[in-house]
Design a protein around this motif. Structure first.
Motif, PDB file in Angstrom:
ATOM      1  N   LYS A  66       0.851  -1.193   0.000  1.00 23.47           N
ATOM      2  CA  LYS A  66       0.000   0.000   0.000  1.00 23.47           C
ATOM      3  C   LYS A  66       0.889   1.246   0.000  1.00 23.47           C
ATOM      4  CE  LYS A  66      -3.712  -2.059   2.847  1.00 23.47           C
ATOM      5  NZ  LYS A  66      -3.164  -3.313   3.349  1.00 23.47           N
ATOM      6  N   SER A  67       0.376   2.353  -0.540  1.00 30.94           N
ATOM      7  CA  SER A  67       1.078   3.626  -0.373  1.00 30.94           C
ATOM      8  C   SER A  67       1.008   4.012   1.103  1.00 30.94           C
ATOM      9  CB  SER A  67       0.421   4.719  -1.220  1.00 30.94           C
ATOM     10  OG  SER A  67      -0.850   5.052  -0.689  1.00 30.94           O
ATOM     11  N   THR A  68       1.851   4.954   1.526  1.00 27.78           N
ATOM     12  CA  THR A  68       1.840   5.381   2.929  1.00 27.78           C
ATOM     13  C   THR A  68       0.451   5.865   3.337  1.00 27.78           C
ATOM     14  OG1 THR A  68       4.172   6.000   2.793  1.00 27.78           O
ATOM     15  CG2 THR A  68       2.921   6.932   4.613  1.00 27.78           C
ATOM     16  N   ALA A  69      -0.194   6.661   2.479  1.00 30.19           N
ATOM     17  CA  ALA A  69      -1.534   7.180   2.801  1.00 30.19           C
ATOM     18  C   ALA A  69      -2.570   6.057   2.838  1.00 30.19           C
ATOM     19  CB  ALA A  69      -1.943   8.249   1.792  1.00 30.19           C
ATOM     20  N   GLN A  70      -2.459   5.091   1.931  1.00 31.35           N
ATOM     21  CA  GLN A  70      -3.372   3.937   1.938  1.00 31.35           C
ATOM     22  C   GLN A  70      -3.202   3.118   3.212  1.00 31.35           C
ATOM     23  OE1 GLN A  70      -2.182   2.017  -1.675  1.00 31.35           O
ATOM     24  NE2 GLN A  70      -3.686   3.088  -2.949  1.00 31.35           N
ATOM     25  N   PHE A  71      -1.948   2.906   3.601  1.00 37.68           N
ATOM     26  CA  PHE A  71      -1.674   2.137   4.821  1.00 37.68           C
ATOM     27  C   PHE A  71      -2.265   2.858   6.034  1.00 37.68           C
ATOM     28  CE2 PHE A  71       0.910   1.078   8.554  1.00 37.68           C
ATOM     29  CZ  PHE A  71       0.849  -0.308   8.528  1.00 37.68           C
ATOM     30  N   ASP A  72      -2.008   4.170   6.151  1.00 34.03           N
ATOM     31  CA  ASP A  72      -2.530   4.933   7.288  1.00 34.03           C
ATOM     32  C   ASP A  72      -4.055   4.920   7.308  1.00 34.03           C
ATOM     33  OD1 ASP A  72       0.002   5.534   8.161  1.00 34.03           O
ATOM     34  OD2 ASP A  72      -0.024   7.630   7.549  1.00 34.03           O
ATOM     35  N   ALA A  73      -4.673   5.126   6.140  1.00 37.71           N
ATOM     36  CA  ALA A  73      -6.134   5.144   6.061  1.00 37.71           C
ATOM     37  C   ALA A  73      -6.721   3.794   6.484  1.00 37.71           C
ATOM     38  CB  ALA A  73      -6.584   5.497   4.645  1.00 37.71           C
ATOM     39  N   THR A  74      -6.085   2.708   6.053  1.00 40.46           N
ATOM     40  CA  THR A  74      -6.557   1.362   6.403  1.00 40.46           C
ATOM     41  C   THR A  74      -6.401   1.099   7.895  1.00 40.46           C
ATOM     42  OG1 THR A  74      -5.902   0.597   4.203  1.00 40.46           O
ATOM     43  CG2 THR A  74      -6.317  -1.096   5.848  1.00 40.46           C
ATOM     44  N   GLU A  75      -5.292   1.557   8.478  1.00 37.81           N
ATOM     45  CA  GLU A  75      -5.079   1.396   9.918  1.00 37.81           C
ATOM     46  C   GLU A  75      -6.099   2.203  10.723  1.00 37.81           C
ATOM     47  OE1 GLU A  75      -2.284  -0.385  11.772  1.00 37.81           O
ATOM     48  OE2 GLU A  75      -2.721  -1.470   9.930  1.00 37.81           O
ATOM     49  N   ILE A  76      -6.400   3.412  10.262  1.00 36.86           N
ATOM     50  CA  ILE A  76      -7.408   4.244  10.941  1.00 36.86           C
ATOM     51  C   ILE A  76      -8.762   3.552  10.884  1.00 36.86           C
ATOM     52  CG2 ILE A  76      -8.718   6.407  10.789  1.00 36.86           C
ATOM     53  CD1 ILE A  76      -6.060   7.730   9.826  1.00 36.86           C
ATOM     54  N   LYS A  77      -9.124   3.065   9.708  1.00 31.22           N
ATOM     55  CA  LYS A  77     -10.402   2.364   9.557  1.00 31.22           C
ATOM     56  C   LYS A  77     -10.456   1.146  10.478  1.00 31.22           C
ATOM     57  CE  LYS A  77     -14.391   1.565   7.518  1.00 31.22           C
ATOM     58  NZ  LYS A  77     -15.546   2.463   7.760  1.00 31.22           N
ATOM     59  N   GLY A  78      -9.360   0.389  10.537  1.00 32.95           N
ATOM     60  CA  GLY A  78      -9.292  -0.788  11.398  1.00 32.95           C
ATOM     61  C   GLY A  78      -9.447  -0.448  12.872  1.00 32.95           C
ATOM     62  N   LEU A  83     -16.958  -3.605  17.408  1.00 41.05           N
ATOM     63  CA  LEU A  83     -17.289  -3.106  18.741  1.00 41.05           C
ATOM     64  C   LEU A  83     -16.072  -2.454  19.372  1.00 41.05           C
ATOM     65  CD1 LEU A  83     -19.391  -6.099  20.096  1.00 41.05           C
ATOM     66  CD2 LEU A  83     -20.249  -3.842  19.467  1.00 41.05           C
ATOM     67  N   GLY A  84     -16.258  -1.261  19.909  1.00 42.31           N
ATOM     68  CA  GLY A  84     -15.158  -0.579  20.579  1.00 42.31           C
ATOM     69  C   GLY A  84     -14.209   0.071  19.593  1.00 42.31           C
ATOM     70  N   THR A  85     -13.390   0.961  20.113  1.00 43.96           N
ATOM     71  CA  THR A  85     -12.439   1.703  19.293  1.00 43.96           C
ATOM     72  C   THR A  85     -11.041   1.482  19.851  1.00 43.96           C
ATOM     73  OG1 THR A  85     -14.129   3.398  18.938  1.00 43.96           O
ATOM     74  CG2 THR A  85     -11.874   4.008  18.411  1.00 43.96           C
ATOM     75  N   ASP A  86     -10.070   1.279  18.961  1.00 51.30           N
ATOM     76  CA  ASP A  86      -8.669   1.184  19.364  1.00 51.30           C
ATOM     77  C   ASP A  86      -8.136   2.616  19.445  1.00 51.30           C
ATOM     78  OD1 ASP A  86      -5.963   0.836  19.646  1.00 51.30           O
ATOM     79  OD2 ASP A  86      -5.688  -0.361  17.837  1.00 51.30           O
ATOM     80  N   LYS A 119     -16.499  12.066   9.465  1.00 45.82           N
ATOM     81  CA  LYS A 119     -17.805  11.520   9.887  1.00 45.82           C
ATOM     82  C   LYS A 119     -17.629  10.207  10.647  1.00 45.82           C
ATOM     83  CE  LYS A 119     -20.588  13.731   6.306  1.00 45.82           C
ATOM     84  NZ  LYS A 119     -21.411  13.555   5.093  1.00 45.82           N
ATOM     85  N   ASP A 120     -16.690   9.379  10.207  1.00 44.42           N
ATOM     86  CA  ASP A 120     -16.423   8.128  10.934  1.00 44.42           C
ATOM     87  C   ASP A 120     -15.829   8.410  12.314  1.00 44.42           C
ATOM     88  OD1 ASP A 120     -17.471   6.526   8.998  1.00 44.42           O
ATOM     89  OD2 ASP A 120     -15.570   5.676   8.303  1.00 44.42           O
ATOM     90  N   VAL A 121     -14.912   9.383  12.375  1.00 44.59           N
ATOM     91  CA  VAL A 121     -14.305   9.746  13.666  1.00 44.59           C
ATOM     92  C   VAL A 121     -15.384  10.280  14.607  1.00 44.59           C
ATOM     93  CG1 VAL A 121     -12.725  11.355  14.829  1.00 44.59           C
ATOM     94  CG2 VAL A 121     -11.995  10.180  12.744  1.00 44.59           C
ATOM     95  N   LEU A 133      -9.855  15.553  17.742  1.00 41.48           N
ATOM     96  CA  LEU A 133      -9.576  14.736  16.553  1.00 41.48           C
ATOM     97  C   LEU A 133     -10.254  15.320  15.315  1.00 41.48           C
ATOM     98  CD1 LEU A 133      -9.734  11.031  17.813  1.00 41.48           C
ATOM     99  CD2 LEU A 133      -7.798  12.611  17.780  1.00 41.48           C
ATOM    100  N   LEU A 134     -11.480  15.813  15.468  1.00 43.59           N
ATOM    101  CA  LEU A 134     -12.193  16.400  14.332  1.00 43.59           C
ATOM    102  C   LEU A 134     -11.514  17.677  13.859  1.00 43.59           C
ATOM    103  CD1 LEU A 134     -15.873  15.745  15.424  1.00 43.59           C
ATOM    104  CD2 LEU A 134     -14.681  14.713  13.485  1.00 43.59           C
ATOM    105  N   ALA A 135     -11.016  18.479  14.795  1.00 49.98           N
ATOM    106  CA  ALA A 135     -10.284  19.696  14.417  1.00 49.98           C
ATOM    107  C   ALA A 135      -9.041  19.340  13.603  1.00 49.98           C
ATOM    108  CB  ALA A 135      -9.897  20.488  15.668  1.00 49.98           C
ATOM    109  N   LEU A 136      -8.368  18.244  13.986  1.00 44.02           N
ATOM    110  CA  LEU A 136      -7.171  17.810  13.252  1.00 44.02           C
ATOM    111  C   LEU A 136      -7.534  17.289  11.864  1.00 44.02           C
ATOM    112  CD1 LEU A 136      -5.246  15.972  16.132  1.00 44.02           C
ATOM    113  CD2 LEU A 136      -4.808  18.260  15.224  1.00 44.02           C
ATOM    114  N   THR A 137      -8.639  16.538  11.748  1.00 40.49           N
ATOM    115  CA  THR A 137      -9.014  15.985  10.440  1.00 40.49           C
ATOM    116  C   THR A 137      -9.525  17.068   9.490  1.00 40.49           C
ATOM    117  OG1 THR A 137     -11.298  15.474  11.093  1.00 40.49           O
ATOM    118  CG2 THR A 137      -9.664  13.740  11.427  1.00 40.49           C
ATOM    119  N   LYS A 138      -9.904  18.196  10.023  1.00 37.53           N
ATOM    120  CA  LYS A 138     -10.436  19.272   9.164  1.00 37.53           C
ATOM    121  C   LYS A 138      -9.394  20.344   8.855  1.00 37.53           C
ATOM    122  CE  LYS A 138     -15.237  18.596  10.562  1.00 37.53           C
ATOM    123  NZ  LYS A 138     -16.408  19.123  11.276  1.00 37.53           N
ATOM    124  N   ARG A 139      -8.151  20.126   9.280  1.00 40.39           N
ATOM    125  CA  ARG A 139      -7.111  21.117   8.975  1.00 40.39           C
ATOM    126  C   ARG A 139      -6.929  21.262   7.471  1.00 40.39           C
ATOM    127  NH1 ARG A 139      -2.040  19.665  12.818  1.00 40.39           N
ATOM    128  NH2 ARG A 139      -2.445  17.631  11.924  1.00 40.39           N
TER     129      ARG A 139
END
Length: 299
Positions: A66-78, A83-86, A119-121, A133-139
């Motif tokens: 995966k590209s670096t961004a793909q890897f990060d996005a997949t890890e965030i989704k995971g 149930l529950g959030t890591d 929206k997922d966050v 976290l939302l403030a960071l994702t909207k930068r």
């Protein structure tokens, strides 16, 4: 190309060949190899890799495809799946990434999962933790502007919103730490000491708790020295007899084409031995070989 031909011929049989080829190439080169494999064999290389590998080695190699961004996005989704959030993974990935990295992650996240990251966050977190976290994702796009007229104002505002008062004006902290550039905030944190008896990290520990505290701490540590933050996290993950392989894999795979050599340098300065030596002492087998190959020789 001879090595690539050898790889194409031996993929399903030889872990060492997979490690030798894929850990010593860039993402774009690995993608070219995948296309060549598919043309030659009429099979999907990712599927072949899944069939040939298992465990932590499989996680490393599939991560490298995966590209670096793909890897990060997949890890965030995971980290938000089921149930529950890591929270630890979510905090690391959102609070340690630069504006430009987050812009790429948001775009890739939408392409991969057909959803907006913010929206997922928002659906998986709550309270001030969610607001940060939302403030960071909207930068917006990255900036390197230092507003010298605002350094003193921001430092005083951080102090007056926290240590100076009873309770904490978290909204002010979030606003300043999510809206200013990295070089600007570095100067703000230096100036902050002229107002507060504590540095910014000490103030965070005194003022807020739980996931919000962890998030602010990662944010400030990465603003001050991102590579040292990752070095400390790797050291923490390999303190016991084994290793927290998920964390080690995530950091080394995600940073291998970004700043892994600088992380290796910070690791040696902080802990008196090389990251490679630590990996040798806490991992084994082909997984260890893959990590060492990505790190390169110890300086």
């Amino acid at each position: 190309m001879a090595m690539v031909s050898e790889f194409l011929g031996q993929l399903s049989l030889n872990e060492q060949t997979i490690i030798d080829i894929l850990t010593k190439r860039t993402y774009s080169q690995r993608r070219d190899i995948a296309f060549a494999y598919e043309r030659k064999t009429k099979k999907d290389m990712i599927s072949a890799l899944k069939g040939a590998l298992s465990g932590s080695l499989e996680s490393v190699i599939l991560g490298l495809m995966k590209s670096t961004a793909q890897f990060d996005a997949t890890e965030i989704k995971g980290s938000m799946k089921g149930l529950g959030t890591d929270e630890e993974t979510l905090i690391e990935l959102l609070c340690s990434r630069s504006n430009s990295e987050l812009v790429q992650i948001k775009s890739v996240y939408k392409d991969l999962f057909k959803k907006e990251l913010h929206k997922d966050v928002a659906g998986d977190t709550s309270g001030n933790f969610a607001k940060l976290l939302l403030a960071l994702t909207k930068r917006d796009e990255p900036s390197s502007v230092v507003d010298y007229g605002k350094i003193d104002e921001d430092a005083r505002a951080l102090y007056e919103a926290g240590v100076k008062i009873k309770g904490t004006d978290v909204a002010t902290w979030i606003s300043i730490m999510s809206e200013r550039s990295v070089p600007h905030l570095q100067k703000v944190f230096q100036k902050y000491r002229s107002y507060s008896p504590y540095d910014m990290q000490e103030s965070i520990v005194k003022e807020v708790k739980g996931d919000l505290q962890k998030s602010f701490l990662v944010l400030v540590q990465c603003l001050e020295n991102k590579q040292l933050y990752f070095a400390k996290k790797l050291n923490e993950a390999m303190k016991s007899s084994g290793a927290k392989e998920k964390i080690v894999t995530r950091i080394i795979v995600s940073r291998c084409e970004v700043d892994l050599q600088k992380i290796c340098s910070e690791f040696k300065s902080a802990f008196g031995k090389s990251l490679q030596e630590t990996i040798e002492g806490h991992t084994k087998g082909d997984y260890q070989k893959a990590l060492l190959s990505l790190c390169g020789p110890a300086a």
